[in-house]
Design a protein around this motif. Structure first.
Motif, PDB file in Angstrom:
ATOM      1  N   ALA A 218      59.928 162.042  58.241  1.00 20.63           N
ATOM      2  CA  ALA A 218      59.209 161.458  57.318  1.00 20.63           C
ATOM      3  C   ALA A 218      57.788 160.942  57.849  1.00 20.63           C
ATOM      4  O   ALA A 218      57.413 160.304  58.811  1.00 20.63           O
ATOM      5  CB  ALA A 218      59.543 160.020  56.521  1.00 20.63           C
ATOM      6  N   THR A 219      56.468 161.745  57.257  1.00 18.89           N
ATOM      7  CA  THR A 219      55.299 161.186  57.587  1.00 18.89           C
ATOM      8  C   THR A 219      54.595 160.741  56.827  1.00 18.89           C
ATOM      9  O   THR A 219      54.679 160.429  55.651  1.00 18.89           O
ATOM     10  CB  THR A 219      54.597 162.812  58.050  1.00 18.89           C
ATOM     11  N   GLY A 220      53.490 160.065  57.504  1.00 20.94           N
ATOM     12  CA  GLY A 220      52.486 159.309  56.646  1.00 20.94           C
ATOM     13  C   GLY A 220      53.069 157.960  56.172  1.00 20.94           C
ATOM     14  O   GLY A 220      52.356 157.318  55.298  1.00 20.94           O
ATOM     15  N   THR A 221      53.994 157.396  56.866  1.00 18.13           N
ATOM     16  CA  THR A 221      54.611 156.181  56.447  1.00 18.13           C
ATOM     17  C   THR A 221      54.003 155.007  57.271  1.00 18.13           C
ATOM     18  O   THR A 221      53.162 155.042  57.904  1.00 18.13           O
ATOM     19  CB  THR A 221      56.102 156.013  56.728  1.00 18.13           C
ATOM     20  N   ASN A 222      54.388 153.765  56.784  1.00 18.08           N
ATOM     21  CA  ASN A 222      54.060 152.458  57.398  1.00 18.08           C
ATOM     22  C   ASN A 222      55.359 151.755  58.059  1.00 18.08           C
ATOM     23  O   ASN A 222      55.419 150.916  58.061  1.00 18.08           O
ATOM     24  CB  ASN A 222      53.640 151.448  56.363  1.00 18.08           C
ATOM     25  N   ALA A 223      56.192 152.877  58.458  1.00 17.45           N
ATOM     26  CA  ALA A 223      57.671 152.411  58.765  1.00 17.45           C
ATOM     27  C   ALA A 223      57.544 151.498  59.912  1.00 17.45           C
ATOM     28  O   ALA A 223      56.786 151.418  60.933  1.00 17.45           O
ATOM     29  CB  ALA A 223      58.318 153.699  59.173  1.00 17.45           C
ATOM     30  N   SER A 224      58.653 150.578  59.983  1.00 20.70           N
ATOM     31  CA  SER A 224      58.605 149.288  60.905  1.00 20.70           C
ATOM     32  C   SER A 224      59.845 149.263  61.679  1.00 20.70           C
ATOM     33  O   SER A 224      59.922 148.788  62.776  1.00 20.70           O
ATOM     34  CB  SER A 224      58.247 148.020  60.397  1.00 20.70           C
ATOM     35  N   SER A 225      60.885 149.905  61.213  1.00 23.02           N
ATOM     36  CA  SER A 225      62.214 149.988  61.787  1.00 23.02           C
ATOM     37  C   SER A 225      63.012 151.088  61.162  1.00 23.02           C
ATOM     38  O   SER A 225      62.785 151.450  59.963  1.00 23.02           O
ATOM     39  CB  SER A 225      63.030 148.550  61.641  1.00 23.02           C
ATOM     40  N   VAL A 226      64.128 151.488  62.109  1.00 25.56           N
ATOM     41  CA  VAL A 226      64.737 152.592  61.599  1.00 25.56           C
ATOM     42  C   VAL A 226      66.475 152.497  62.191  1.00 25.56           C
ATOM     43  O   VAL A 226      66.522 152.050  63.229  1.00 25.56           O
ATOM     44  CB  VAL A 226      64.056 153.780  62.167  1.00 25.56           C
ATOM     45  N   THR A 227      67.121 153.025  61.574  1.00 24.82           N
ATOM     46  CA  THR A 227      68.722 153.103  61.555  1.00 24.82           C
ATOM     47  C   THR A 227      69.403 154.332  61.139  1.00 24.82           C
ATOM     48  O   THR A 227      68.740 154.767  60.154  1.00 24.82           O
ATOM     49  CB  THR A 227      69.322 151.769  61.430  1.00 24.82           C
ATOM     50  N   TYR A 228      70.530 154.758  61.597  1.00 26.84           N
ATOM     51  CA  TYR A 228      71.313 155.542  60.715  1.00 26.84           C
ATOM     52  C   TYR A 228      72.205 154.904  59.922  1.00 26.84           C
ATOM     53  O   TYR A 228      72.655 153.778  60.095  1.00 26.84           O
ATOM     54  CB  TYR A 228      72.197 156.275  61.719  1.00 26.84           C
ATOM     55  N   ALA A 229      72.450 155.534  58.575  1.00 31.53           N
ATOM     56  CA  ALA A 229      73.392 155.050  57.477  1.00 31.53           C
ATOM     57  C   ALA A 229      74.711 155.246  58.026  1.00 31.53           C
ATOM     58  O   ALA A 229      74.876 155.962  59.167  1.00 31.53           O
ATOM     59  CB  ALA A 229      73.288 155.494  56.307  1.00 31.53           C
ATOM     60  N   ARG A 230      75.721 154.483  57.505  1.00 36.95           N
ATOM     61  CA  ARG A 230      77.236 154.461  57.838  1.00 36.95           C
ATOM     62  C   ARG A 230      77.762 155.974  57.995  1.00 36.95           C
ATOM     63  O   ARG A 230      78.797 156.174  58.698  1.00 36.95           O
ATOM     64  CB  ARG A 230      77.927 153.619  56.962  1.00 36.95           C
ATOM     65  N   ASP A 231      77.295 156.847  56.941  1.00 34.66           N
ATOM     66  CA  ASP A 231      77.790 158.422  56.981  1.00 34.66           C
ATOM     67  C   ASP A 231      77.158 158.963  58.151  1.00 34.66           C
ATOM     68  O   ASP A 231      77.739 160.252  58.308  1.00 34.66           O
ATOM     69  CB  ASP A 231      77.111 158.989  55.809  1.00 34.66           C
ATOM     70  N   GLY A 232      76.341 158.490  59.082  1.00 37.77           N
ATOM     71  CA  GLY A 232      75.629 159.258  60.163  1.00 37.77           C
ATOM     72  C   GLY A 232      74.681 160.459  59.571  1.00 37.77           C
ATOM     73  O   GLY A 232      74.340 161.180  60.706  1.00 37.77           O
ATOM     74  N   GLN A 233      74.816 160.795  58.458  1.00 44.23           N
ATOM     75  CA  GLN A 233      74.134 162.028  58.102  1.00 44.23           C
ATOM     76  C   GLN A 233      72.637 161.473  57.503  1.00 44.23           C
ATOM     77  O   GLN A 233      71.572 162.369  57.075  1.00 44.23           O
ATOM     78  CB  GLN A 233      74.492 162.862  57.098  1.00 44.23           C
ATOM     79  N   THR A 234      72.238 160.302  57.255  1.00 40.42           N
ATOM     80  CA  THR A 234      71.028 159.747  56.723  1.00 40.42           C
ATOM     81  C   THR A 234      70.477 158.606  57.646  1.00 40.42           C
ATOM     82  O   THR A 234      71.234 158.033  57.970  1.00 40.42           O
ATOM     83  CB  THR A 234      71.576 159.161  55.347  1.00 40.42           C
ATOM     84  N   ILE A 235      69.156 158.708  57.582  1.00 37.56           N
ATOM     85  CA  ILE A 235      68.365 157.790  58.380  1.00 37.56           C
ATOM     86  C   ILE A 235      67.571 156.555  57.331  1.00 37.56           C
ATOM     87  O   ILE A 235      67.160 157.139  56.284  1.00 37.56           O
ATOM     88  CB  ILE A 235      67.264 158.654  58.986  1.00 37.56           C
ATOM     89  N   LEU A 236      67.787 155.603  57.786  1.00 35.21           N
ATOM     90  CA  LEU A 236      67.088 154.711  56.721  1.00 35.21           C
ATOM     91  C   LEU A 236      66.087 153.982  57.602  1.00 35.21           C
ATOM     92  O   LEU A 236      66.044 153.686  58.945  1.00 35.21           O
ATOM     93  CB  LEU A 236      68.138 153.512  56.421  1.00 35.21           C
ATOM     94  N   PHE A 237      64.778 153.546  56.823  1.00 35.90           N
ATOM     95  CA  PHE A 237      63.902 152.788  57.466  1.00 35.90           C
ATOM     96  C   PHE A 237      63.182 151.854  56.520  1.00 35.90           C
ATOM     97  O   PHE A 237      63.228 152.032  55.299  1.00 35.90           O
ATOM     98  CB  PHE A 237      62.713 153.998  58.026  1.00 35.90           C
ATOM     99  N   THR A 238      62.629 150.829  57.133  1.00 35.25           N
ATOM    100  CA  THR A 238      61.898 149.891  56.235  1.00 35.25           C
ATOM    101  C   THR A 238      60.340 150.381  56.338  1.00 35.25           C
ATOM    102  O   THR A 238      59.868 150.998  57.421  1.00 35.25           O
ATOM    103  CB  THR A 238      61.870 148.639  56.797  1.00 35.25           C
ATOM    104  N   ASN A 239      59.674 150.085  55.225  1.00 31.65           N
ATOM    105  CA  ASN A 239      58.277 150.443  55.022  1.00 31.65           C
ATOM    106  C   ASN A 239      57.468 149.140  54.368  1.00 31.65           C
ATOM    107  O   ASN A 239      57.491 149.085  53.405  1.00 31.65           O
ATOM    108  CB  ASN A 239      58.071 151.627  54.104  1.00 31.65           C
ATOM    109  N   PRO A 240      56.803 148.577  55.220  1.00 30.92           N
ATOM    110  CA  PRO A 240      55.733 147.404  54.819  1.00 30.92           C
ATOM    111  C   PRO A 240      54.932 147.915  53.949  1.00 30.92           C
ATOM    112  O   PRO A 240      54.432 148.958  54.240  1.00 30.92           O
ATOM    113  CB  PRO A 240      55.205 146.877  56.108  1.00 30.92           C
ATOM    114  N   ASP A 241      54.497 147.091  52.983  1.00 27.73           N
ATOM    115  CA  ASP A 241      53.645 147.512  51.708  1.00 27.73           C
ATOM    116  C   ASP A 241      52.271 147.585  52.654  1.00 27.73           C
ATOM    117  O   ASP A 241      51.755 146.970  53.129  1.00 27.73           O
ATOM    118  CB  ASP A 241      53.602 146.543  50.626  1.00 27.73           C
ATOM    119  N   SER A 242      51.727 148.956  52.129  1.00 25.45           N
ATOM    120  CA  SER A 242      50.259 149.370  52.439  1.00 25.45           C
ATOM    121  C   SER A 242      49.417 149.570  51.365  1.00 25.45           C
ATOM    122  O   SER A 242      48.160 149.996  51.509  1.00 25.45           O
ATOM    123  CB  SER A 242      50.125 150.342  53.499  1.00 25.45           C
TER     124      SER A 242
END
Length: 399
Positions: A218-242
């Motif tokens: 994922a590019t051009g984000t304002n991402a602040s934290s990241v983790t793997y979902a429980r399925d191990g195949q998906t990445i989750l991240f938080t994006n503070p509002d910009s």
């Protein structure tokens, strides 16, 4: 953690109000006594205070000291609880230190004195003239490696890994300059990370093969934290509002605050799909994301208001829900700041919540004593473990 100029927030922010999330009351934490430990399946909680390492076993019971410092911090227990890694600093004010490991018995008693695993002075340094230090260790779910950041005076650094038995450092094929929020893949072969930065600028969410190449997801984000979902195949991240920032000077392509998901790359160099929002909300900043055993996603949330005084809350997006609920309304802010005699301010970063097995969470409350509290997903019967705590961690699940 997102770092920004306070003045720019105050001068430019326009708060856009959406429907309020469902909230729950926050019971006053009670002190845990030896006869009343928290009944949970989260396992022991390791933490540091006053330069020493402690363990609360069972979690919620009073801590038991494991080391005497001089300035031990940032514990990282192994999945099988036979070791706990930590950072041994010279003084508490240091940004980092050396990577040490304490071996533990099945009763979580020390087996001999702790041993140094990684000497920062022997690492291929990218410290730019600063004293080499390491920090932010994370034990892999496979139990064979420990990731860490080669630190600088900013909360970012070169992401490296070391063999858990020998301390041999594996340098990736491509330099990885990562924020201190990064996450191991479930099988221990990859690490998801966010570009380290110290100003308001777009960040990239990437996945690195351990010792190999990186692929942006994922590019051009304002991402602040990241983790793997429980399925191990998906990445989750938080994006503070910009969305309030001028596009011409801050060219984010993912501007709306919220939580997003993206598929982990099937192969190195593959073109990533566009991130999918789990929910979005303007005017809020998010961080400290965690994928819970129940299928829920947890994170911290803070409405950005003039003067930057809004409280920080723990929110949960339950499985199947489209809007998060507020679990705990007021926890320790992202930094604790004090005025200096000469009119300046010194700020100390505050660790965000840590989630363990069984959807139990440990967090620092907003009291002056900075109490470490453990509670469950519905915040029933929260237990205060100790005060003056600066860092804490559960063991990662064994894979």
């Amino acid at each position: 953690m997102v770092r920004r100029s306070r003045g720019r927030w105050a001068a430019l922010l326009v708060v856009l109000t959406l429907a309020a999330c469902q909230s729950t009351s926050t019971p006053k934490p009670t002190s845990a006594g030896p006869s009343a430990p928290m009944a949970n399946t989260a396992g022991p909680l390791f933490y540091t205070k006053g330069g020493s390492l402690y363990v609360s076993e069972p979690a919620g019971s009073p801590g038991r000291k494991l080391t005497d410092g001089p300035a031990d911090a940032q514990p990282a227990p192994s999945p099988d609880l036979s070791h706990v890694a930590f950072i041994r600093k010279t003084t508490a004010s240091d940004d980092g230190g050396e990577l040490w490991v304490l071996d533990l018995s099945p009763k979580l008693e020390p087996i001999g004195p702790p041993r140094r695993l990684v000497n920062p002075g022997e690492v291929d340094s990218s410290s730019g003239g600063h004293t080499p230090q390491v920090g932010n260790p994370r034990w892999s779910p496979a139990g064979d490696r420990i990731a860490f950041l080669e630190t600088t005076p900013t909360p970012a650094g070169s992401l490296l890994t070391a063999a858990a038995d020998t301390g041999t450092v594996l340098v990736p094929q491509q330099p990885v300059w990562a924020d201190n929020h990064y996450a191991w893949a479930h099988d221990g072969s990859h690490i998801a990370w966010v570009t380290g930065r110290s100003d308001v600028r777009p960040a990239t969410v990437s996945v690195s093969i351990v010792g190999g190449a990186s692929t942006p997801v994922a590019t051009g984000t304002n991402a602040s934290s990241v983790t793997y979902a429980r399925d191990g195949q998906t990445i989750l991240f938080t994006n503070p509002d910009s969305s309030w920032l001028a596009p011409a000077t801050n060219p984010f392509t993912l501007r709306t605050g919220g939580v997003y998901s993206v598929a982990a790359p099937a192969e190195t160099g593959a073109t990533p799909p566009a991130p999918t929002p789990l929910f979005t909300r303007q005017g809020w900043t998010y961080s400290d994301i965690a994928a819970l055993d129940s299928g829920a996603v947890a994170f911290t949330a803070r409405e950005v208001v003039r003067g930057d005084v809004a409280s920080k809350a723990i929110q949960v997006l339950d499985k199947g829900s489209s809007l998060p609920r507020t679990m705990i309304t007021d926890i320790a802010q992202m930094s604790i700041c004090q005025d200096t005699p000469r009119g300046g301010r010194v700020c100390q970063a505050v660790q965000g919540p840590a989630w363990g097995a069984g959807d139990f969470v440990a967090y620092l409350d907003s009291s002056p004593e900075r109490s470490l509290v453990v509670t469950d997903l519905d915040n029933r019967n929260p237990k205060q473990i100790d005060t003056g705590v600066d860092s804490f961690a559960w063991a990662p699940p064994s894979r």
